[in-house]
Scaffold this active site. Sequence first.
Site, mmCIF file in Angstrom:
data_model
loop_
_atom_site.group_PDB
_atom_site.id
_atom_site.type_symbol
_atom_site.label_atom_id
_atom_site.label_comp_id
_atom_site.label_asym_id
_atom_site.label_seq_id
_atom_site.Cartn_x
_atom_site.Cartn_y
_atom_site.Cartn_z
ATOM 1 N N LYS A 43 9.918 -11.683 6.506
ATOM 2 C CA LYS A 43 11.312 -11.349 5.543
ATOM 3 C C LYS A 43 11.801 -10.066 6.186
ATOM 4 C CE LYS A 43 7.681 -8.913 2.860
ATOM 5 N NZ LYS A 43 6.689 -9.182 1.627
ATOM 6 N N ARG A 142 5.611 -8.082 -11.026
ATOM 7 C CA ARG A 142 6.788 -8.151 -10.095
ATOM 8 C C ARG A 142 7.642 -9.670 -10.374
ATOM 9 N NH1 ARG A 142 6.488 -6.467 -3.777
ATOM 10 N NH2 ARG A 142 5.537 -8.752 -3.636
ATOM 11 N N TYR A 264 20.877 21.893 12.236
ATOM 12 C CA TYR A 264 21.606 22.249 10.911
ATOM 13 C C TYR A 264 20.755 23.037 9.989
ATOM 14 C CZ TYR A 264 25.305 18.533 11.256
ATOM 15 O OH TYR A 264 26.150 17.557 11.565
ATOM 16 N N MET A 312 22.044 12.967 11.904
ATOM 17 C CA MET A 312 22.330 11.302 11.844
ATOM 18 C C MET A 312 22.222 10.611 13.141
ATOM 19 S SD MET A 312 25.807 9.741 10.454
ATOM 20 C CE MET A 312 25.979 10.353 8.996
HETATM 21 C C1 LIG Z 1 5.568 -9.108 2.057
HETATM 22 C C2 LIG Z 1 4.510 -10.153 1.291
HETATM 23 C C3 LIG Z 1 3.449 -10.479 2.049
HETATM 24 C C4 LIG Z 1 3.027 -10.092 3.388
HETATM 25 O O1 LIG Z 1 2.297 -8.746 3.078
HETATM 26 P P1 LIG Z 1 1.832 -7.696 4.224
HETATM 27 O O2 LIG Z 1 1.174 -6.743 3.309
HETATM 28 O O3 LIG Z 1 2.884 -7.293 5.042
HETATM 29 O O4 LIG Z 1 0.988 -8.495 4.913
HETATM 30 C C5 LIG Z 1 2.734 -11.696 1.499
HETATM 31 N N1 LIG Z 1 2.947 -12.152 0.347
HETATM 32 C C6 LIG Z 1 4.154 -11.698 -0.339
HETATM 33 C C7 LIG Z 1 4.261 -12.293 -1.819
HETATM 34 C C8 LIG Z 1 4.818 -10.762 0.155
HETATM 35 O O5 LIG Z 1 5.877 -10.252 -0.568
#
Ligand SMILES: *Cc1c(COP(=O)(O)O)cnc(C)c1O
Length: 375
Positions: A43, A142, A264, A312
Amino acid sequence: MATELQPARASQSVLTVDLGAVAANYRLLRARLSRARCGAAVKADGYGLGAARIAGALAKAGCEDFFVADLGEAIALREALLPSARVYVLNGLLPGEAEEFCRHGIVPVLNDLGQIAAWAAAARVVGRPLPAIVHFDTGMSRLGLPPAEAACLADDPLRLSGIDLHYVMSHLACADEPEHPLNHAQLAEFDLLRRRFQNVAASLANSSGIFLGPDYHFDLARPGCALYGINPVPGHPNPMTPVVRLEAKILQLREIDPPRTVGYGAAHRVTAKTRVATVAAGYADGWLRALSGRGGAYVGDVRVPFAGRVSMDLITLDVTAAPQVRVGDSVELMGEHLPVDDIAATAGTIGYEILTRLGSRFHRRYINDFPPAGA
Ligand SMILES: *Cc1c(COP(=O)(O)O)cnc(C)c1O
């Protein structure tokens, strides 16, 4: 062997992604899973490193199960993979999306009873079983079916008719803290639930979950961060191979004398003659402003500290200790001397955030893709 879409411009900082290291990390995780399959979380564009290239390398290493956040990411990834690879969407099935999931051969992770009903209805429309994962919330609060909905589904399995249930899954909240009592509580709750779905495979572990031991492995693991070199066992030596190297180009050099200041806010006042290098990376490239006055870079084996605030597009370094550097040379901002987890700790965040913010202005180079793409 490096592949680059275009050569780097002289002023461009270079982000190198070692696909051989990603494959090695995959093999290491898979070796820890005696019986379970090893999938991959890709992802957020493969944790910022380029999902298509990362997934391609993982597929060659034997990975067949890929997890992304949403349908857009899934469609983009689908083209990069063989039709036999499975692409799962963690954020679930949203209203109006079923047809696109079907058309692209993408598998939703169903997160509530409404999504299950919608997917079962889609299966009736297309007249064939449709694949899915069902996600139970065992403590993250969640996504996933809350306990009451999970019980309702277990009591009424006809709700799943028309659904080809690949896995039931849950997600650990504290896997990187092995002593945390929630790990065992989530494991116990998940184990009870999955037993109510006879003959359905199960998936629980993320990267750190793999290191909690075989009780947590079930049938499919879903590691993300460890594939990219982030330490899945904080407080212990990192078993993973580093994947990312960032070399920032020196754009200008100057010598300044007290009482001049750098950057800055005039936040950095030199106390002696100082050589300052300005390099091409800034907070717009993901080099967090929280690193101002705290971060560092390396010239060879010599640490050169940040001088003043990160801006930046630019960072200023005190390179007095590296008199040999010239304009056009590169300094290491991440790599051998500066692991992603150390940078994150200095910035007060986690490696995941550092990687997923890596900017689009860097020239990206992919090395050690073996066997070569298309071979
Ligand atoms: C992101 C995610 C993972 C992977 O988690 P890591 O800690 O990066 O190994 C696995 N399962 C779900 C549901 C996730 O959202």
